[in-house]
Write an enzyme that holds these catalytic residues in place. Structure first.
Site, PDB file in Angstrom:
ATOM      1  N   GLU A 213     -29.053  72.984  89.696  1.00  0.00           N
ATOM      2  CA  GLU A 213     -29.862  73.005  90.909  1.00  0.00           C
ATOM      3  C   GLU A 213     -31.264  72.457  90.688  1.00  0.00           C
ATOM      4  O   GLU A 213     -31.978  72.188  91.627  1.00  0.00           O
ATOM      5  CB  GLU A 213     -30.002  74.443  91.415  1.00  0.00           C
ATOM      6  CG  GLU A 213     -28.685  75.017  91.836  1.00  0.00           C
ATOM      7  CD  GLU A 213     -28.856  76.449  92.279  1.00  0.00           C
ATOM      8  OE1 GLU A 213     -28.300  76.781  93.325  1.00  0.00           O
ATOM      9  OE2 GLU A 213     -29.541  77.219  91.595  1.00  0.00           O
TER      10      GLU A 213
ATOM     11  N   ASP B 144     -19.281  81.084  97.693  1.00  0.00           N
ATOM     12  CA  ASP B 144     -18.013  81.826  97.584  1.00  0.00           C
ATOM     13  C   ASP B 144     -18.045  83.000  98.563  1.00  0.00           C
ATOM     14  O   ASP B 144     -19.058  83.286  99.177  1.00  0.00           O
ATOM     15  CB  ASP B 144     -17.839  82.324  96.146  1.00  0.00           C
ATOM     16  CG  ASP B 144     -18.957  83.265  95.729  1.00  0.00           C
ATOM     17  OD1 ASP B 144     -18.878  84.463  96.043  1.00  0.00           O
ATOM     18  OD2 ASP B 144     -19.957  82.801  95.128  1.00  0.00           O
TER      19      ASP B 144
HETATM   20  N1  SAH Z   1     -19.511  82.387  87.180  1.00  0.00           N
HETATM   21  C1  SAH Z   1     -20.573  81.431  86.985  1.00  0.00           C
HETATM   22  C2  SAH Z   1     -21.923  81.960  87.416  1.00  0.00           C
HETATM   23  C3  SAH Z   1     -22.095  83.427  87.392  1.00  0.00           C
HETATM   24  S1  SAH Z   1     -23.564  84.010  87.983  1.00  0.00           S
HETATM   25  C4  SAH Z   1     -20.616  81.000  85.552  1.00  0.00           C
HETATM   26  O1  SAH Z   1     -19.703  81.289  84.819  1.00  0.00           O
HETATM   27  O2  SAH Z   1     -21.569  80.312  85.171  1.00  0.00           O
HETATM   28  C5  SAH Z   1     -23.626  83.497  89.608  1.00  0.00           C
HETATM   29  C6  SAH Z   1     -24.962  83.030  90.065  1.00  0.00           C
HETATM   30  O3  SAH Z   1     -24.833  82.651  91.427  1.00  0.00           O
HETATM   31  C7  SAH Z   1     -26.019  84.100  90.030  1.00  0.00           C
HETATM   32  O4  SAH Z   1     -27.246  83.510  89.687  1.00  0.00           O
HETATM   33  C8  SAH Z   1     -26.018  84.672  91.466  1.00  0.00           C
HETATM   34  O5  SAH Z   1     -27.320  84.774  91.980  1.00  0.00           O
HETATM   35  C9  SAH Z   1     -25.227  83.681  92.308  1.00  0.00           C
HETATM   36  N2  SAH Z   1     -23.997  84.160  92.960  1.00  0.00           N
HETATM   37  C10 SAH Z   1     -23.118  83.340  93.575  1.00  0.00           C
HETATM   38  N3  SAH Z   1     -22.067  84.026  94.071  1.00  0.00           N
HETATM   39  C11 SAH Z   1     -22.271  85.329  93.762  1.00  0.00           C
HETATM   40  C12 SAH Z   1     -21.512  86.528  93.978  1.00  0.00           C
HETATM   41  N4  SAH Z   1     -20.332  86.494  94.591  1.00  0.00           N
HETATM   42  N5  SAH Z   1     -22.010  87.678  93.498  1.00  0.00           N
HETATM   43  C13 SAH Z   1     -23.187  87.697  92.834  1.00  0.00           C
HETATM   44  N6  SAH Z   1     -23.935  86.598  92.592  1.00  0.00           N
HETATM   45  C14 SAH Z   1     -23.496  85.423  93.041  1.00  0.00           C
END
Ligand code: SAH
Length: 251
Positions: A26, A216
């Protein structure tokens, strides 16, 4: 030690905007767009100081979670002298009307995993008297203007404004989400940093805004294509919206 002098928050000339993102994808475009970028590494983070469309800015990755975000926000203010903070990132939807690809701007934020009951009501941040931490209305409104202009070019993406919840948990469980939603009926999106930045900014008196692209549905399918979405959609949104925001900075 302070690298930069603090500035008077009320003078538009002396504004310095801190831009925090949770994920590297980002921020890549913003760093490339920066004029005269200068990198400072401190506390496991890289702060890039420069100018974005004539706005003095400091861009940094928070890393993931509330503590990481709080540390980043505090250092942006205390060490890098920012006067305003903007957080961009992705989030899970917490409302049937909020769809993947939509954008949510926080009117207020709640730490959905905060619970110091019975000493304080559930969700209240102890000793602040607040459960819902309000974002800065002027910044959020300008951000909403920047986002709606950008989204005119995107098919069917809708802008929402309301409550965002943050907690130290990636929510990928429909039952857990439903339980949160019934405790916090106005909840539009869930993520892991915004309400931590909100608390730091509240305590330091720094205006801030949070914008999230929905990646998501915070249910069992949440992990699927998450990174692909961040790379192809969310990073483009963050860049386009911040560009509009900075270009209208003086307005
Ligand atoms: N699964 C991904 C990222 C995990 S963290 C990986 O393996 O890299 C997800 C990031 O996006 C966090 O910074 C959070 O702020 C945001 N986010 C997106 N969807 C989310 C959800 N369903 N629950 C919590 N945070 C979420």
């Amino acid at each position: 030690m302070h690298i930069f002098q603090s500035h008077d928050k009320n003078s538009s000339k002396n504004k310095r905007l801190g831009i925090i993102s949770a994920l590297a994808e980002e921020q890549e475009g913003l760093i490339q767009a920066m004029q005269h970028p200068e990198r400072h590494v401190h506390g496991m983070r890289e702060y890039t100081v420069g100018s974005l469309w004539n706005v003095e800015a400091v861009a940094v990755l928070s890393r993931i979670g509330k503590v990481a975000a709080a540390m980043t926000a505090a250092l942006l203010v205390e060490r890098f002298g920012v006067t305003h903070i903007l957080f961009t990132g992705v989030a899970g939807s917490a409302d049937a009307n909020v769809r993947v690809g939509d954008v949510v701007i926080a009117e207020s934020l709640v730490q959905h995993d905060m619970d110091a009951a019975p000493l304080f009501p559930r969700f209240e941040v102890p000793l602040t008297g607040l459960a819902h931490l309000p974002s800065d209305l002027a910044m959020s409104s300008r951000l909403a203007g920047a986002a709606s202009t950008f989204l005119e070019g995107e098919n069917g993406a809708t802008l929402h404004r309301g409550l965002i919840g943050s907690g130290d948990q990636f929510i990928n469980d429909g039952m857990r989400l439903a339980a949160l939603k019934s405790a916090l009926p106005g909840l539009l999106a869930v993520e892991m940093e915004g309400a931590a930045v909100a608390q730091v900014c509240f305590e330091l008196g720094i205006p801030f805004a949070v914008i999230r692209t929905i990646s998501d549905n915070a249910n069992e399918t949440a992990a699927t294509d998450f990174m692909a979405f961040v790379k192809t959609v969310a990073s483009r949104y963050a860049f386009g919206i911040i560009e509009n925001y900075c270009r209208n900075h003086g307005a």
